[in-house]
Design a protein around this motif. Structure first.
Motif, mmCIF file in Angstrom:
data_model
loop_
_atom_site.group_PDB
_atom_site.id
_atom_site.type_symbol
_atom_site.label_atom_id
_atom_site.label_comp_id
_atom_site.label_asym_id
_atom_site.label_seq_id
_atom_site.Cartn_x
_atom_site.Cartn_y
_atom_site.Cartn_z
ATOM 1 N N ASP A 43 0.797 -1.227 0.000
ATOM 2 C CA ASP A 43 0.000 0.000 0.000
ATOM 3 C C ASP A 43 0.833 1.284 0.000
ATOM 4 O OD1 ASP A 43 1.025 -0.224 2.544
ATOM 5 O OD2 ASP A 43 -0.910 -0.180 3.568
ATOM 6 N N ILE A 44 2.132 1.200 -0.248
ATOM 7 C CA ILE A 44 2.989 2.389 -0.300
ATOM 8 C C ILE A 44 2.773 3.051 -1.664
ATOM 9 C CG2 ILE A 44 5.343 3.296 -0.238
ATOM 10 C CD1 ILE A 44 4.638 2.117 2.433
ATOM 11 N N ILE A 45 2.363 4.314 -1.645
ATOM 12 C CA ILE A 45 2.080 4.999 -2.908
ATOM 13 C C ILE A 45 3.207 5.929 -3.350
ATOM 14 C CG2 ILE A 45 -0.416 4.804 -2.722
ATOM 15 C CD1 ILE A 45 -0.469 7.677 -1.711
ATOM 16 N N SER A 46 4.081 6.313 -2.418
ATOM 17 C CA SER A 46 5.200 7.157 -2.839
ATOM 18 C C SER A 46 6.309 7.176 -1.797
ATOM 19 C CB SER A 46 4.728 8.586 -3.125
ATOM 20 O OG SER A 46 4.202 9.170 -1.961
ATOM 21 N N ILE A 47 7.496 7.421 -2.301
ATOM 22 C CA ILE A 47 8.683 7.622 -1.479
ATOM 23 C C ILE A 47 9.053 9.088 -1.646
ATOM 24 C CG2 ILE A 47 11.143 7.076 -1.227
ATOM 25 C CD1 ILE A 47 9.388 4.764 -0.404
ATOM 26 N N HIS A 48 9.194 9.818 -0.544
ATOM 27 C CA HIS A 48 9.467 11.246 -0.655
ATOM 28 C C HIS A 48 10.918 11.605 -0.421
ATOM 29 C CE1 HIS A 48 5.437 12.343 -1.524
ATOM 30 N NE2 HIS A 48 5.058 11.483 -0.598
ATOM 31 N N SER A 49 11.638 10.782 0.266
ATOM 32 C CA SER A 49 13.073 10.988 0.374
ATOM 33 C C SER A 49 13.699 9.681 0.834
ATOM 34 C CB SER A 49 13.424 12.125 1.339
ATOM 35 O OG SER A 49 13.037 11.796 2.651
ATOM 36 N N VAL A 50 14.890 9.447 0.351
ATOM 37 C CA VAL A 50 15.678 8.304 0.796
ATOM 38 C C VAL A 50 17.028 8.873 1.202
ATOM 39 C CG1 VAL A 50 16.730 6.095 0.175
ATOM 40 C CG2 VAL A 50 14.534 6.742 -0.833
ATOM 41 N N VAL A 51 17.483 8.513 2.394
ATOM 42 C CA VAL A 51 18.796 8.963 2.849
ATOM 43 C C VAL A 51 19.648 7.739 3.172
ATOM 44 C CG1 VAL A 51 18.033 11.201 3.711
ATOM 45 C CG2 VAL A 51 18.028 9.243 5.228
ATOM 46 N N ARG A 52 20.921 7.863 2.893
ATOM 47 C CA ARG A 52 21.867 6.786 3.178
ATOM 48 C C ARG A 52 22.505 7.082 4.525
ATOM 49 N NH1 ARG A 52 26.167 6.224 -1.359
ATOM 50 N NH2 ARG A 52 26.571 8.337 -0.638
ATOM 51 N N ALA A 53 22.265 6.202 5.494
ATOM 52 C CA ALA A 53 22.870 6.381 6.821
ATOM 53 C C ALA A 53 24.340 5.998 6.764
ATOM 54 C CB ALA A 53 22.132 5.537 7.849
ATOM 55 N N VAL A 54 24.616 4.824 6.267
ATOM 56 C CA VAL A 54 25.957 4.298 6.013
ATOM 57 C C VAL A 54 25.812 3.401 4.792
ATOM 58 C CG1 VAL A 54 26.710 4.396 8.434
ATOM 59 C CG2 VAL A 54 25.622 2.332 7.571
ATOM 60 N N PRO A 55 26.892 3.014 4.141
ATOM 61 C CA PRO A 55 26.739 2.115 2.995
ATOM 62 C C PRO A 55 25.926 0.867 3.369
ATOM 63 C CG PRO A 55 28.960 2.976 3.054
ATOM 64 C CD PRO A 55 28.288 3.421 4.333
ATOM 65 N N GLY A 56 24.890 0.600 2.590
ATOM 66 C CA GLY A 56 24.052 -0.576 2.817
ATOM 67 C C GLY A 56 22.897 -0.360 3.776
ATOM 68 N N GLU A 57 22.772 0.842 4.358
ATOM 69 C CA GLU A 57 21.669 1.130 5.271
ATOM 70 C C GLU A 57 21.019 2.458 4.879
ATOM 71 O OE1 GLU A 57 20.683 1.801 9.988
ATOM 72 O OE2 GLU A 57 22.605 0.936 9.429
ATOM 73 N N TYR A 58 19.690 2.428 4.724
ATOM 74 C CA TYR A 58 18.953 3.580 4.227
ATOM 75 C C TYR A 58 17.684 3.796 5.050
ATOM 76 C CZ TYR A 58 21.874 2.476 0.226
ATOM 77 O OH TYR A 58 22.938 2.197 -0.572
ATOM 78 N N TRP A 59 17.220 5.033 5.067
ATOM 79 C CA TRP A 59 15.933 5.404 5.640
ATOM 80 C C TRP A 59 15.135 6.101 4.554
ATOM 81 C CZ3 TRP A 59 14.107 4.264 10.451
ATOM 82 C CH2 TRP A 59 15.030 3.765 11.374
ATOM 83 N N ALA A 60 13.814 5.921 4.570
ATOM 84 C CA ALA A 60 12.959 6.570 3.589
ATOM 85 C C ALA A 60 11.686 7.071 4.260
ATOM 86 C CB ALA A 60 12.592 5.598 2.468
ATOM 87 N N ALA A 61 11.205 8.223 3.800
ATOM 88 C CA ALA A 61 9.896 8.732 4.205
ATOM 89 C C ALA A 61 8.912 8.306 3.125
ATOM 90 C CB ALA A 61 9.935 10.255 4.323
ATOM 91 N N ALA A 62 7.793 7.722 3.537
ATOM 92 C CA ALA A 62 6.843 7.175 2.575
ATOM 93 C C ALA A 62 5.417 7.592 2.917
ATOM 94 C CB ALA A 62 6.935 5.649 2.564
ATOM 95 N N HIS A 63 4.559 7.524 1.909
ATOM 96 C CA HIS A 63 3.115 7.698 2.086
ATOM 97 C C HIS A 63 2.439 6.395 1.713
ATOM 98 C CE1 HIS A 63 3.099 12.311 1.805
ATOM 99 N NE2 HIS A 63 2.743 11.947 3.011
ATOM 100 N N TYR A 64 1.382 6.056 2.449
ATOM 101 C CA TYR A 64 0.594 4.870 2.121
ATOM 102 C C TYR A 64 -0.882 5.189 2.270
ATOM 103 C CZ TYR A 64 -0.046 3.975 7.159
ATOM 104 O OH TYR A 64 -0.383 4.074 8.486
ATOM 105 N N GLN A 65 -1.717 4.317 1.698
ATOM 106 C CA GLN A 65 -3.161 4.410 1.831
ATOM 107 C C GLN A 65 -3.691 3.067 2.267
ATOM 108 O OE1 GLN A 65 -4.492 6.034 -2.027
ATOM 109 N NE2 GLN A 65 -5.612 7.509 -0.796
#
Length: 165
Positions: free
Chosen positions: A116-138
């Motif tokens: 149900d994820i409709i979009s990713i608004h930002s993806v940040v790389r914490a360290v190589p191989g590890e990421y965080w993303a802000a998402a929207h869902y319905q």
């Protein structure tokens, strides 16, 4: 100042130096667009003089592309959600790819456990191989503009919600 080619709508800029970088965005839907999902993303590369469209090697249908540099990028493909009762009014991310070598080599498909994820608004790389993303869902029944936000975390080769719903 330079115009974006073909009325591209730019959303992100990543510069590795004063004369090298990428801009990513999307193409507006043409008036006679017949497909259900949005047109594919566009990636522009800056060579110190001009911005030029480049093919990244990701799925050409990807509507969202996130580039950190020439060797680290994500691509997200949206499609109509599986038939739900009641249905969701928006496309959902159904396929995700990542490259950690160079953007012009084959990308690897990454398991995407969400429906149900409709979009990713930002993806940040914490360290190589590890990421965080802000998402929207319905969630059904989901009306236009009825979005919920959440954080996603990629570590140990898998995406997870943080915290779990």
């Amino acid at each position: 100042m330079t115009p974006a080619p073909g009325h591209v709508l730019l959303g992100a800029l990543r510069m590795q130096s004063a004369d090298a970088g990428y801009a990513t965005g999307w193409q507006p839907q043409p008036a006679l667009w017949k497909r259900s999902s949005p047109p594919p993303a566009i990636v522009l590369q800056y060579d110190g003089t001009t911005w030029n469209p480049v093919q990244t090697g990701a799925d050409p249908a990807a509507q969202e592309v996130v580039l950190f540099d020439q060797t680290d990028a994500w691509a997200f493909v949206k499609t109509q959600p599986e038939p739900l009762a009641p249905p969701l009014p928006n496309d959902v991310i159904s396929s995700v790819q990542h490259t950690a070598s160079t953007i012009d080599l084959p990308w690897q498909t990454v398991d995407w456990p969400f429906t149900d994820i409709i979009s990713i608004h930002s993806v940040v790389r914490a360290v190589p191989g590890e990421y965080w993303a802000a998402a929207h869902y319905q969630v059904p029944p989901g009306a236009e503009g009825d979005f919920h936000g959440e954080l996603l975390h990629f570590a140990d080769g898998a995406w997870r919600e943080y915290p779990s719903r």
